[in-house]
Design an enzyme around this catalytic site. Structure first.
Site, PDB file in Angstrom:
ATOM      1  N   TYR A  77       0.854  -1.184   0.000  1.00  0.00           N
ATOM      2  CA  TYR A  77       0.000   0.000   0.000  1.00  0.00           C
ATOM      3  C   TYR A  77       0.890   1.235   0.000  1.00  0.00           C
ATOM      4  CZ  TYR A  77      -3.699   3.162   1.811  1.00  0.00           C
ATOM      5  OH  TYR A  77      -4.596   4.186   1.994  1.00  0.00           O
ATOM      6  N   LYS A 119      -1.774  -1.658  -3.793  1.00  0.00           N
ATOM      7  CA  LYS A 119      -2.746  -0.566  -3.787  1.00  0.00           C
ATOM      8  C   LYS A 119      -1.954   0.717  -3.999  1.00  0.00           C
ATOM      9  CE  LYS A 119      -6.020   1.895  -0.802  1.00  0.00           C
ATOM     10  NZ  LYS A 119      -6.611   2.001   0.552  1.00  0.00           N
TER      11      LYS A 119
END
Length: 294
Positions: A132, A160
């Protein structure tokens, strides 16, 4: 590898405790809409203000509630590698489908430090890891070249991407090829990212409109670009206003407006300011509801 729509689900509170009655209804809404999974204990779930006990309990209850109908990708990130490993191991024991591991924040590691951090987390995970990258929150940018190195590690399978930089995202996708999937961390960039090789989104807006986000991604994947584009354009204002104050302040307010939870949010975050912009946000959401979006 993860692809499709994953909802960065809110954590409803009532009297400063997790409101599991509301939470389970939110999970039912997500399952019914056909999302691929939910991400508890992330940024949108107010993970920084959850105790370790609450964090573990919320993940456990999420897995129990969804009963394998959708995936559970648990947020287990920390700026302490040791703590990230502990949270990851605990989540794996609770049978999650994956973990979301954010860049270490505040201590600003080098790219080599980031590599070694995520390598250590992956070595202690029994499930796939979604990296992320959100430099706006962490003050450090996980560079594409570092992600390419990480893509050689067996458990690291997705990312992500929330830099807001399509150029960087394109470079990342070109480097990792089919070793990893890349999902948008910004609702307003979901469709543009799909166009350059992304495969989905970890969405905030899908808390309220999961079916619409699922349809947009599926339309694109099926080659129905015009239909996907229409949804994107209809939601442009809502996408922007959902971040008019620090996430998850606006989406928490929106969920309360439509009866899904109490407006309660934990300090140091505060409730949404009542002004012309918040009125505009509520109106934009009402218009989407009137158009039949769910």
């Amino acid at each position: 590898m993860f692809q499709g729509v994953y909802t960065a689900i809110i954590t409803p509170f009532k009297n400063d405790k997790i409101d599991y009655d509301s939470y389970n209804k939110l999970l039912e809404k997500q399952i019914k809409a056909g999302v691929n999974g939910v991400v508890p204990c992330g940024t949108t779930g107010e993970s920084p203000t959850l105790s370790h006990t609450e964090h573990a309990e919320l993940i456990r209850e999420t897995v129990k509630a969804v009963q394998g109908k959708i995936q559970v990708v648990a947020g287990t990130g920390s700026n302490s590698t040791r703590e990230a490993i502990e949270l990851t191991e605990a989540a794996c024991k609770d049978s999650v489908d994956g973990i979301l591991s954010v860049n270490p924040y505040y201590n600003k590691p080098t790219q080599e430090g980031l590599f070694q951090h995520f390598q250590a987390v992956a070595e202690h995970s029994s499930v796939p890891v979604m990296l992320y990258n959100i430099p706006g929150r962490t003050s450090i940018n996980l560079q594409p070249e570092t992600v390419f190195r990480l893509s050689e590690i067996k458990r690291i399978r997705s990312m992500k991407e929330a830099t807001g930089d399509l150029g960087q995202m394109g470079k990342l996708i070109s480097l990792v090829g089919n070793k990893m999937t890349v999902l948008s961390g910004d609702d307003n960039l979901t469709l543009p990212l799909l166009a350059i090789g992304g495969v989905g989104v970890v969405s905030v807006v899908s808390n309220l409109f999961p079916k619409a986000m699922v349809e947009m991604v599926k339309y694109f994947q099926d080659g129905r670009v015009i239909e996907a584009r229409k949804i994107h354009y209809d939601f442009i204002e809502a996408f922007a206003l959902a971040f008019m104050e620090t996430n998850p302040i606006p989406i928490k307010a929106a969920m309360s407006w439509f009866g899904h939870c109490e407006p309660e949010i934990r300090l140091p975050l505060t409730r949404l300011s009542q002004n012309e912009t918040s009125v505009k946000f509520k109106k934009a959401l009402e218009v989407l509801k009137e158009k039949g979006y769910e």
